[in-house]
Design a protein around this motif. Sequence first.
Motif, short mmCIF file in Angstrom:
data_model
loop_
_atom_site.label_atom_id
_atom_site.label_comp_id
_atom_site.label_asym_id
_atom_site.label_seq_id
_atom_site.Cartn_x
_atom_site.Cartn_y
_atom_site.Cartn_z
N THR A 87 0.80 -1.22 0.00
CA THR A 87 0.00 0.00 0.00
C THR A 87 0.84 1.29 0.00
O THR A 87 0.55 2.20 -0.78
N PRO A 88 1.87 1.40 0.83
CA PRO A 88 2.65 2.64 0.86
C PRO A 88 3.26 3.05 -0.48
O PRO A 88 3.61 4.20 -0.67
N TYR A 89 3.37 2.14 -1.43
CA TYR A 89 4.03 2.46 -2.70
C TYR A 89 3.09 2.99 -3.76
O TYR A 89 3.44 3.07 -4.92
N SER A 90 1.86 3.32 -3.40
CA SER A 90 0.85 3.84 -4.34
C SER A 90 0.57 2.88 -5.49
O SER A 90 1.18 2.94 -6.56
N VAL A 91 -0.33 1.99 -5.25
CA VAL A 91 -0.66 0.97 -6.25
C VAL A 91 -1.48 1.58 -7.38
O VAL A 91 -2.45 2.29 -7.15
N VAL A 92 -1.06 1.32 -8.63
CA VAL A 92 -1.78 1.78 -9.80
C VAL A 92 -2.67 0.66 -10.33
O VAL A 92 -3.82 0.86 -10.71
N LYS A 93 -2.08 -0.52 -10.33
CA LYS A 93 -2.82 -1.66 -10.89
C LYS A 93 -2.48 -2.90 -10.06
O LYS A 93 -1.33 -3.08 -9.65
N LEU A 94 -3.48 -3.73 -9.81
CA LEU A 94 -3.22 -4.96 -9.06
C LEU A 94 -4.06 -6.09 -9.63
O LEU A 94 -5.28 -5.98 -9.72
N GLU A 95 -3.39 -7.16 -10.10
CA GLU A 95 -4.11 -8.31 -10.65
C GLU A 95 -3.63 -9.57 -9.97
O GLU A 95 -2.45 -9.69 -9.64
N SER A 96 -4.57 -10.48 -9.78
CA SER A 96 -4.11 -11.80 -9.28
C SER A 96 -4.75 -12.89 -10.12
O SER A 96 -5.90 -12.79 -10.51
N ALA A 97 -3.95 -13.91 -10.44
CA ALA A 97 -4.47 -15.05 -11.19
C ALA A 97 -4.65 -16.19 -10.21
O ALA A 97 -3.83 -16.36 -9.32
N PRO A 98 -5.74 -16.98 -10.36
CA PRO A 98 -5.98 -18.07 -9.41
C PRO A 98 -4.83 -19.08 -9.49
O PRO A 98 -4.24 -19.28 -10.55
N PRO A 99 -4.49 -19.68 -8.38
CA PRO A 99 -3.41 -20.67 -8.38
C PRO A 99 -3.78 -21.85 -9.26
O PRO A 99 -4.91 -22.32 -9.23
N LYS A 100 -2.83 -22.31 -10.01
CA LYS A 100 -3.09 -23.44 -10.88
C LYS A 100 -2.46 -24.70 -10.29
O LYS A 100 -1.47 -24.62 -9.57
N LEU A 101 -3.07 -25.80 -10.62
CA LEU A 101 -2.53 -27.08 -10.19
C LEU A 101 -1.07 -27.19 -10.64
O LEU A 101 -0.21 -27.74 -9.97
N GLU A 102 -0.85 -26.60 -11.81
CA GLU A 102 0.48 -26.67 -12.38
C GLU A 102 1.54 -26.10 -11.44
O GLU A 102 2.63 -26.63 -11.30
N ASP A 103 1.17 -24.98 -10.78
CA ASP A 103 2.15 -24.36 -9.88
C ASP A 103 2.47 -25.28 -8.71
O ASP A 103 3.61 -25.43 -8.30
N LEU A 104 1.41 -25.88 -8.20
CA LEU A 104 1.58 -26.82 -7.10
C LEU A 104 2.47 -27.98 -7.53
O LEU A 104 3.39 -28.40 -6.84
N PHE A 105 2.14 -28.41 -8.71
CA PHE A 105 2.82 -29.57 -9.27
C PHE A 105 4.30 -29.27 -9.51
O PHE A 105 5.18 -30.03 -9.15
N MET A 106 4.52 -28.09 -10.09
CA MET A 106 5.89 -27.71 -10.41
C MET A 106 6.76 -27.72 -9.16
O MET A 106 7.92 -28.10 -9.21
N ARG A 107 6.16 -27.27 -8.05
CA ARG A 107 6.93 -27.23 -6.82
C ARG A 107 7.47 -28.61 -6.49
O ARG A 107 8.60 -28.77 -6.06
N HIS A 108 6.62 -29.62 -6.72
CA HIS A 108 7.07 -30.99 -6.41
C HIS A 108 8.04 -31.53 -7.45
O HIS A 108 8.92 -32.31 -7.16
N TYR A 109 7.84 -31.09 -8.69
CA TYR A 109 8.76 -31.52 -9.73
C TYR A 109 10.14 -30.98 -9.45
O TYR A 109 11.14 -31.68 -9.54
N GLU A 110 10.17 -29.65 -9.12
CA GLU A 110 11.47 -28.99 -8.98
C GLU A 110 12.30 -29.56 -7.87
O GLU A 110 13.51 -29.65 -7.95
N THR A 111 11.64 -29.97 -6.79
CA THR A 111 12.41 -30.44 -5.64
C THR A 111 12.98 -31.84 -5.84
O THR A 111 13.76 -32.30 -5.04
N VAL A 112 12.58 -32.50 -6.91
CA VAL A 112 13.09 -33.85 -7.14
C VAL A 112 14.61 -33.85 -7.20
O VAL A 112 15.28 -34.68 -6.62
N GLY A 113 15.13 -32.83 -7.87
CA GLY A 113 16.58 -32.77 -8.04
C GLY A 113 17.32 -32.58 -6.74
O GLY A 113 18.49 -32.96 -6.61
N ASP A 114 16.66 -31.98 -5.73
CA ASP A 114 17.35 -31.64 -4.50
C ASP A 114 17.73 -32.85 -3.67
O ASP A 114 18.76 -32.88 -3.03
N SER A 115 16.86 -33.86 -3.68
CA SER A 115 17.10 -34.95 -2.75
C SER A 115 17.94 -36.05 -3.36
O SER A 115 18.23 -36.08 -4.52
#
Lengths: 298, 532
Positions: free
Chosen positions: A270-298
């Motif tokens: 808020t302090p930065y003077s918002v001109v425009k604010l949009e949000s896209a609903p979370p997609k399964l893909e994002d959830l999924f990607m999180r699990h895909y990406e961590t595969v390499g870590d372990s």
Amino acid sequence: METVIEMNQLGKTFGKTQALKEVTFKINKGEVVGFIGPNGAGKSTTIRILLGLIQADGGTATIFGQDVWKEAVSIHERVAYVPGDVNLWPQLTGGEVIDLFLSMRGKKVDQERKAELIKRFEFDPTKKCQAYSKGNRQKVALIAAFAADADVYIFDEPTSGLDPLQERVFQDYVKEVKARGASVLLSSHILSEVEQICDRVAIIRQGEIVEEGNLDDLRHLTRTLMTVKTKEAVPTLKDQAWAHRVKEKSGTYTFQLDSDYMNDFLHFITPYSVVKLESAPPKLEDLFMRHYETVGDS
Amino acid sequence: MATHAFKQTNRLFGFSLKKEWLKLFLWWLGCLLFVFIGIFAFVEIYYDPMERQAMAMAMANPAMEAIFGRMIGSDNYTIGAMYSHMMTIMTLILFSIQSILLVVRHTRAEEEDGVVEMLQALPTGRLAHTTSTILLLLLVNGASAIGSAVVLLIFGDASITLEGAVLTGLIYGLAGLLFGSLTLVMAQLSSSARGTLTLSFALLGFAFILRIIGDGGIELLSWVSPLGLLYGTEPFVNNHWWPVLVGLGVSVLLILFALYLKQKRDLGSGLLPDRAGKSGASAFIKTPVGFAFRLIRTPFIVWTVALAVLGVTYGSVIGDVEEIIQGNEIVQQVLGGDETTNMTEQFMVTIIGVLSLAATIPSIQALIKLRGEEKKGRLAHQLSGTRSRTKIMGSFLFLSVLTSVWMQLIQMTAFSGAAVAMGFDISFIDPILAGISYLPAIWVLTGLAACLIGWIPKATPMIWLYLTFSFFILYFAELFKLPEWFRLMSPYEAVPDIPMDAFSWEAFLVLTAIAALLSVLGIVGFKKRDTD
């Protein structure tokens, strides 16, 4: 609610590779469950155990309350299965193979239903199997599965090779069998498809179920894609713990927000003077990607 | 549970019949034709008892016994005795091959293709697919047994008794059943169709060699070999029935063991371990020839070992046989040679011919691997790259020629080495020279295969029919007194009979030219046609 498929701490080892560590989840009557996870995570192994094709070396698995290995034959009378890679006898026609599969159920073939499916899937049953493309071979198995009056449908990447229109037909039929009370287990990499037709998803990684629940619940765990334009620059945005992948282009920031921190974000920005604010609903893909990406870590 | 395991066996059996009846029927007809030709020719040619008796004497020596089988009924060498003695081993092998191919085609091959997975996901018993194959095996071999007995009775003379004919039919069918059951066990051990096929044929070859060694002196080995055991029934001579019972018993045990393993194991797995391979390609397999070689490496090694063993086996039984028949005018007359003919050399000629035909098999396999790749849709990976079709086919042809040279050298050296080591009076270099002079004949066959691949790819398997035909001529031309023009339909007949005849550059070059022409034609066709 009546449980149809139940897996309890399933384990399976091939030689030195532990394919399944402990898989536990269940599917209720009339439920469509998406089964997702990276390649080699154990999806097909789980499905093959459920079908009694291979034997688990730990835990229990039942369908209709019966042991999947010992009672395979009687279970299969009410189960239809479509693998992701359908191979057929090259010298037979698609129509012959569909009839063969249906006749194995020991019931009279519903010719009307079969004809309807063939029409909807735009399938030519008179050609020899060697002449079919991959998508058309999938159709043979799909038609045989949906023409059977089963209570459980198990699909292992069933739409690979199908065009988008046929994919839609597949989804329609899944909804139809769900409507009459059948349960569906759908393993797929096409996340939009899973999102469209599944009531619940189970995510498997390295032989373990790492996330399970209905899609709305899971969305809370995930991130929202935010686009925000402010009058003043926000150099500290990228340092916030709840902001990920922050990008800036001519005063517009895009980033992923941990969904639970929406309020914190609003206070911050808020302090930065918002001109425009949009949000896209979370997609399964994002959830999924999180699990895909961590595969390499372990 | 127990009855569930077999559920839908009948339907799967009916289905297999429906989709395969033509293939099965043609195999059946082919096998019966083989029986027919044998008995018909014997009755036509060897009607004179004197001539048969001479034949019996000529056959009663270690070298001939190695080829045909232990001498039986020599004191009264009737048509029946002669037929049993000379045709049994070959016919048993033919029927065994039929069953091995049948079982692999219906078990591991279908499992590998994923068809069994789909069937087993339906309400069919876990063993139903296997038991339907067993029924098919029984049907095919039952029909073979009955057909063979009927053919023998119709075309035989008085010496072909009912008991002997029934026994002969039975051992033919039993050979198929035994090796079919063995293959069924192998199908549970190996995790691929190719592995199953290799193991099963290795066992058949092992049985063949055991029988040769057994007949050469260590009699027990003959009885251990299924081929030797069934040969021991001696139809039309002694009509022993007990080996039939042993064979049946062993078959039942093998089938039960296979079912037990099938019931226990996971679908798609084998009980023999799979090894982990390399993670990257070596420089060698990145070349066209190196890649082609990698595809045939396993059969290449297996054939090398098999032919070396066969060479040693034959080399160590070939003996000095002149003494046995020296001065016997009738024998010499029957065998058609002049009096100076060295009998050892004549047997050598036959055996070297047989070995050369055997070496043709891996040579053809190396080439038609190309067609196999095409059928599986893997050729596109190569064609879509920067390699020209000429280069790709040329690599396989080159490899095929290399295989023929290698196999000939290996087995002839093994043969010569063994014979010299046993102290037989032969020249070490002769068999090797003979092996080399057979090479262009092998190349004619691979050239023909290249033409088939290039012009009528669907007919590529016909090359095996031609090879079988050539084998038939080589093995039986003398025995059946086939006319010269008929013999020359096989390129192997144009090769000089070393060491009886001298090496001929003319034959070598003419055959090589024909082979080269056929190969080039094949490549031209391959360049022009659509690929699958």
